[in-house]
Design an enzyme around this catalytic site. Structure first.
Site, PDB file in Angstrom:
ATOM      1  N   THR A 135       0.859  -1.113  -0.035  1.00 53.99           N
ATOM      2  CA  THR A 135       0.075   0.121  -0.064  1.00 53.99           C
ATOM      3  C   THR A 135       0.922   1.272   0.032  1.00 53.99           C
ATOM      4  O   THR A 135       2.232   1.230   0.353  1.00 53.99           O
ATOM      5  CB  THR A 135      -0.732  -0.019   1.314  1.00 53.99           C
ATOM      6  OG1 THR A 135      -1.495   1.264   1.328  1.00 53.99           O
ATOM      7  CG2 THR A 135      -0.009  -0.207   2.511  1.00 53.99           C
ATOM      8  N   ASP A 136       0.262   2.467  -0.379  1.00 49.18           N
ATOM      9  CA  ASP A 136       0.844   3.613  -0.414  1.00 49.18           C
ATOM     10  C   ASP A 136       1.058   4.136   0.994  1.00 49.18           C
ATOM     11  O   ASP A 136       2.009   5.058   1.492  1.00 49.18           O
ATOM     12  CB  ASP A 136       0.401   4.597  -1.286  1.00 49.18           C
ATOM     13  CG  ASP A 136      -0.855   4.962  -1.085  1.00 49.18           C
ATOM     14  OD1 ASP A 136      -1.712   4.309  -0.329  1.00 49.18           O
ATOM     15  OD2 ASP A 136      -1.707   5.963  -1.609  1.00 49.18           O
ATOM     16  N   GLU A 137       0.026   3.682   2.079  1.00 46.20           N
ATOM     17  CA  GLU A 137      -0.032   3.970   3.350  1.00 46.20           C
ATOM     18  C   GLU A 137       1.581   4.061   4.018  1.00 46.20           C
ATOM     19  O   GLU A 137       1.667   4.409   5.144  1.00 46.20           O
ATOM     20  CB  GLU A 137      -0.985   3.273   4.016  1.00 46.20           C
ATOM     21  CG  GLU A 137      -2.465   3.643   3.173  1.00 46.20           C
ATOM     22  CD  GLU A 137      -3.757   3.250   4.209  1.00 46.20           C
ATOM     23  OE1 GLU A 137      -3.320   3.369   5.430  1.00 46.20           O
ATOM     24  OE2 GLU A 137      -4.669   3.000   3.351  1.00 46.20           O
ATOM     25  N   TYR A 161      -1.838  -0.446  10.911  1.00 42.50           N
ATOM     26  CA  TYR A 161      -2.171  -1.172   9.650  1.00 42.50           C
ATOM     27  C   TYR A 161      -0.728  -0.964   8.839  1.00 42.50           C
ATOM     28  O   TYR A 161      -0.182  -1.903   8.179  1.00 42.50           O
ATOM     29  CB  TYR A 161      -3.522  -0.939   8.815  1.00 42.50           C
ATOM     30  CG  TYR A 161      -3.230  -1.187   7.547  1.00 42.50           C
ATOM     31  CD1 TYR A 161      -3.212  -2.533   7.105  1.00 42.50           C
ATOM     32  CD2 TYR A 161      -3.350  -0.203   6.331  1.00 42.50           C
ATOM     33  CE1 TYR A 161      -3.366  -2.663   5.454  1.00 42.50           C
ATOM     34  CE2 TYR A 161      -3.262  -0.510   5.064  1.00 42.50           C
ATOM     35  CZ  TYR A 161      -3.272  -1.621   4.567  1.00 42.50           C
ATOM     36  OH  TYR A 161      -3.289  -1.942   3.249  1.00 42.50           O
ATOM     37  N   LYS A 165       2.436  -3.273   7.181  1.00 47.48           N
ATOM     38  CA  LYS A 165       2.665  -3.495   5.912  1.00 47.48           C
ATOM     39  C   LYS A 165       4.027  -2.833   5.490  1.00 47.48           C
ATOM     40  O   LYS A 165       4.722  -3.620   4.759  1.00 47.48           O
ATOM     41  CB  LYS A 165       1.604  -2.558   4.954  1.00 47.48           C
ATOM     42  CG  LYS A 165       0.210  -3.272   5.155  1.00 47.48           C
ATOM     43  CD  LYS A 165      -0.153  -4.826   4.294  1.00 47.48           C
ATOM     44  CE  LYS A 165       0.004  -4.633   2.961  1.00 47.48           C
ATOM     45  NZ  LYS A 165      -0.233  -5.850   2.405  1.00 47.48           N
TER      46      LYS A 165
HETATM   47  P1  NAD Z   1      -9.437  -7.577   1.921  1.00 46.25           P
HETATM   48  O1  NAD Z   1      -9.626  -7.436   3.351  1.00 46.25           O
HETATM   49  O2  NAD Z   1     -10.782  -7.257   1.258  1.00 46.25           O
HETATM   50  O3  NAD Z   1      -9.028  -9.011   1.683  1.00 46.25           O
HETATM   51  C1  NAD Z   1      -8.214  -9.768   2.612  1.00 46.25           C
HETATM   52  C2  NAD Z   1      -8.270 -11.154   2.039  1.00 46.25           C
HETATM   53  O4  NAD Z   1      -7.219 -11.975   2.751  1.00 46.25           O
HETATM   54  C3  NAD Z   1      -9.348 -11.923   2.411  1.00 46.25           C
HETATM   55  O5  NAD Z   1      -9.926 -12.643   1.683  1.00 46.25           O
HETATM   56  C4  NAD Z   1      -9.037 -12.480   4.000  1.00 46.25           C
HETATM   57  O6  NAD Z   1      -9.909 -13.818   4.137  1.00 46.25           O
HETATM   58  C5  NAD Z   1      -7.422 -13.199   3.521  1.00 46.25           C
HETATM   59  N1  NAD Z   1      -6.772 -13.424   4.830  1.00 46.25           N
HETATM   60  C6  NAD Z   1      -6.779 -12.537   5.762  1.00 46.25           C
HETATM   61  N2  NAD Z   1      -5.740 -13.272   6.703  1.00 46.25           N
HETATM   62  C7  NAD Z   1      -5.496 -14.429   6.133  1.00 46.25           C
HETATM   63  C8  NAD Z   1      -4.620 -15.291   6.285  1.00 46.25           C
HETATM   64  N3  NAD Z   1      -3.900 -15.317   7.513  1.00 46.25           N
HETATM   65  N4  NAD Z   1      -4.245 -16.526   5.477  1.00 46.25           N
HETATM   66  C9  NAD Z   1      -5.034 -16.512   4.106  1.00 46.25           C
HETATM   67  N5  NAD Z   1      -6.063 -15.664   4.092  1.00 46.25           N
HETATM   68  C10 NAD Z   1      -6.054 -14.531   4.767  1.00 46.25           C
HETATM   69  O7  NAD Z   1      -8.466  -6.612   1.548  1.00 46.25           O
HETATM   70  P2  NAD Z   1      -8.059  -6.010  -0.094  1.00 46.25           P
HETATM   71  O8  NAD Z   1      -8.569  -4.551   0.087  1.00 46.25           O
HETATM   72  O9  NAD Z   1      -8.555  -7.046  -1.165  1.00 46.25           O
HETATM   73  O10 NAD Z   1      -6.529  -5.971  -0.016  1.00 46.25           O
HETATM   74  C11 NAD Z   1      -5.674  -6.877  -0.493  1.00 46.25           C
HETATM   75  C12 NAD Z   1      -4.291  -6.397  -0.365  1.00 46.25           C
HETATM   76  O11 NAD Z   1      -4.158  -5.233  -1.154  1.00 46.25           O
HETATM   77  C13 NAD Z   1      -3.772  -6.285   0.930  1.00 46.25           C
HETATM   78  O12 NAD Z   1      -2.550  -6.790   1.167  1.00 46.25           O
HETATM   79  C14 NAD Z   1      -3.821  -4.789   1.158  1.00 46.25           C
HETATM   80  O13 NAD Z   1      -2.694  -4.288   2.144  1.00 46.25           O
HETATM   81  C15 NAD Z   1      -3.591  -4.398  -0.284  1.00 46.25           C
HETATM   82  N6  NAD Z   1      -3.882  -3.027  -0.669  1.00 46.25           N
HETATM   83  C16 NAD Z   1      -5.217  -2.538  -0.482  1.00 46.25           C
HETATM   84  C17 NAD Z   1      -5.563  -1.459  -1.044  1.00 46.25           C
HETATM   85  C18 NAD Z   1      -7.071  -1.119  -0.740  1.00 46.25           C
HETATM   86  O14 NAD Z   1      -7.376   0.035  -1.186  1.00 46.25           O
HETATM   87  N7  NAD Z   1      -7.966  -1.826  -0.422  1.00 46.25           N
HETATM   88  C19 NAD Z   1      -4.597  -0.644  -1.456  1.00 46.25           C
HETATM   89  C20 NAD Z   1      -3.437  -0.997  -1.641  1.00 46.25           C
HETATM   90  C21 NAD Z   1      -2.942  -2.158  -1.186  1.00 46.25           C
HETATM   91  P1  TYD Z   2     -10.914   3.819   4.234  1.00 47.99           P
HETATM   92  O1  TYD Z   2     -11.782   3.469   3.130  1.00 47.99           O
HETATM   93  O2  TYD Z   2     -10.840   3.375   5.539  1.00 47.99           O
HETATM   94  O3  TYD Z   2      -9.256   3.609   3.513  1.00 47.99           O
HETATM   95  P2  TYD Z   2      -7.942   4.172   4.138  1.00 47.99           P
HETATM   96  O4  TYD Z   2      -8.005   4.610   5.519  1.00 47.99           O
HETATM   97  O5  TYD Z   2      -7.045   2.637   3.968  1.00 47.99           O
HETATM   98  O6  TYD Z   2      -7.342   5.138   3.396  1.00 47.99           O
HETATM   99  O7  TYD Z   2     -11.070   5.642   4.339  1.00 47.99           O
HETATM  100  C1  TYD Z   2     -10.740   6.201   3.319  1.00 47.99           C
HETATM  101  C2  TYD Z   2     -10.643   7.766   3.939  1.00 47.99           C
HETATM  102  O8  TYD Z   2     -12.077   8.035   4.426  1.00 47.99           O
HETATM  103  C3  TYD Z   2      -9.839   7.922   5.024  1.00 47.99           C
HETATM  104  O9  TYD Z   2      -9.193   9.368   4.989  1.00 47.99           O
HETATM  105  C4  TYD Z   2     -10.798   7.655   6.392  1.00 47.99           C
HETATM  106  C5  TYD Z   2     -12.276   8.481   5.560  1.00 47.99           C
HETATM  107  N1  TYD Z   2     -13.269   7.641   6.121  1.00 47.99           N
HETATM  108  C6  TYD Z   2     -14.451   8.729   6.870  1.00 47.99           C
HETATM  109  O10 TYD Z   2     -14.150   9.896   6.394  1.00 47.99           O
HETATM  110  N2  TYD Z   2     -15.440   7.958   7.101  1.00 47.99           N
HETATM  111  C7  TYD Z   2     -15.557   6.474   7.311  1.00 47.99           C
HETATM  112  O11 TYD Z   2     -16.677   6.131   7.803  1.00 47.99           O
HETATM  113  C8  TYD Z   2     -14.444   5.855   6.795  1.00 47.99           C
HETATM  114  C9  TYD Z   2     -14.523   4.399   6.952  1.00 47.99           C
HETATM  115  C10 TYD Z   2     -13.357   6.261   6.326  1.00 47.99           C
END
Ligand code: NAD
Ligand code: TYD
Length: 352
Positions: A135-137, A161, A165
């Site tokens: 993630t960019d975070e 989180y 990461k």
């Molecule tokens: P998500 O929470 O929707 O999915 C995570 C999945 O991992 C789930 O299906 C869960 O069951 C599985 N999982 C969790 N723990 C596990 C374990 N111990 N063993 C096997 N499976 C397990 O998450 P997402 O949003 O799809 O994110 C996927 C990846 O992308 C993550 O690594 C996250 O850090 C990264 N990422 C997400 C975003 C975003 O905006 N959602 C952005 C950048 C990077």
């Molecule tokens: P989120 O979807 O939790 O992603 P991330 O924290 O990984 O960026 O949140 C996106 C942005 O929205 C973040 O700045 C927090 C804000 N946010 C709200 O303002 N209200 C909400 O109910 C949630 C879940 C997030």
């Protein structure tokens, strides 16, 4: 020789399922390993579950014996590692699970991958990739100037989180430098789209609005995120795992900065057009609530490296992407209704 057999971890999650659906459609042999935590959902894989080139194993990445057996059987050319705990607000309430899965789990998966990689002949070992999806975070917060994260930006995570990461990213690089495991990394901005677990801002806003509940905006709604449609991300990930250079990382972003308030307003306007309220606009449901502790002000990705080296660029505009996402949630209540009723009903998390 190209990459054909791919193990995906976390393939029942939001991004993982988009990756699995894409890879199966493209004809790769795909093995999905997922523990099925609260955010994992096999319903997101309904379109591919019967495909001949798709396999699923319910397993925990921490369990090296189980993962070792699956790798020996699947004989992948690449592992795409997406399994993680992913919600910042949950990491504030309960960080331990984030260390267990994101740090220890990544370490154990690296060990399993290394053991498997060492069994390969030279051609297969050279071809192999361990792709860590991050993630960019990890880079921390930007100010309101024009600065963007590049691949050289110093790590400075703020939340449990993002710290977990960041730690995982360091372990992945160390397994390349120390043991020679061929790794590649990507750090992506905020994703949105279909099958998004409704704890994150965009799906939570859509479902709360449809149920006439308040739309919680943290602080003053001025925090900025760089939004990317999940299918644009899945396309980037396919390019990175098949063509990315060993040891490199690639920043992936949407060139689409929006304040949280404007995101919520865009969703309200899309819903006003698609499913008008009896009286007034969905904007009337917006409610400013206490801020998230440690809330990063702004994220923005400079994705010129992946644009230049792998010929990738985001294609979905935010306005079209939000309209499509709103339509998807309107048309797919079968997918989200059980989650809202039995999994997570939308209550505030992470207020600490
Ligand atoms: P998500 O929470 O929707 O999915 C995570 C999945 O991992 C789930 O299906 C869960 O069951 C599985 N999982 C969790 N723990 C596990 C374990 N111990 N063993 C096997 N499976 C397990 O998450 P997402 O949003 O799809 O994110 C996927 C990846 O992308 C993550 O690594 C996250 O850090 C990264 N990422 C997400 C975003 C975003 O905006 N959602 C952005 C950048 C990077
Ligand atoms: P989120 O979807 O939790 O992603 P991330 O924290 O990984 O960026 O949140 C996106 C942005 O929205 C973040 O700045 C927090 C804000 N946010 C709200 O303002 N209200 C909400 O109910 C949630 C879940 C997030």
């Amino acid at each position: 020789m190209t990459i054909r057999r791919i193990v995906v971890t976390g393939g029942a999650g939001f991004i993982g399922s988009a990756v699995v659906r894409r890879l199966v459609a493209e004809g790769y042999e795909v093995t999905n390993i997922d523990k099925l935590t609260y955010s994992g959902n096999l319903a997101s894989l309904r379109d591919v579950e019967g495909a001949a080139n798709y396999r699923y194993h319910q397993a925990d990445i921490v369990d090296q014996a189980a993962i070792g057996r699956i790798l020996a059987d699947a004989r992948p050319d690449a592992i795409m590692h997406l399994a993680a705990e992913t919600h910042v607000d949950r990491s504030i309430d309960g960080p331990a699970e984030f260390l267990e899965t994101n740090v220890v789990g990544t370490f154990r998966l690296l060990q399993s991958a290394l053991r498997y990689w060492r069994t390969l002949d030279k051609a297969a070992a050279d071809r192999f990739r361990f792709h860590h999806i991050s993630t960019d975070e990890v880079f921390g917060a930007l100010g309101f100037d024009h600065e963007q994260f590049t691949e050289q930006t110093r790590y400075d995570p703020s939340s449990p989180y993002s710290a977990s990461k960041a730690s995982a990213d360091h372990f992945v690089r160390a397994w390349n430098r120390t043991y020679g495991l061929p790794v590649v990394l990507s750090n992506c901005s905020n994703n949105y789209g279909p099958y998004h677990f409704p704890e994150k801002l965009i799906p939570l806003t859509i479902l709360n609005a449809l149920e006439e509940q308040e739309l919680p905006v943290y602080g003053r709604g001025e925090n900025v995120r760089d939004w990317l449609h999940v299918e644009d991300h899945a396309r980037a990930l396919e390019l990175i795992v098949t063509r990315g250079a060993v040891g490199e990382s690639y920043n992936v972003g949407g060139r689409c900065e929006r304040s949280n308030l404007s995101v919520v307003q865009t969703i309200c306007d899309a819903l006003d057009a698609r499913r008008p309220r009896a009286d007034g606009s969905y904007r009337d449901l917006i409610s400013f609530v206490s801020d998230r502790p440690g809330h990063d002000l702004r994220y923005a990705i400079d994705c010129s490296k992946i644009e230049r080296d792998l010929d990738w660029t985001p294609t979905m505009s935010f306005e079209d992407g939000i309209k499509g996402t709103v339509d998807w949630f309107l048309e797919n209540e079968w997918w989200w209704r059980p989650i809202r009723e039995q999994g997570y009903a939308g209550q505030r998390l992470g207020a600490a």
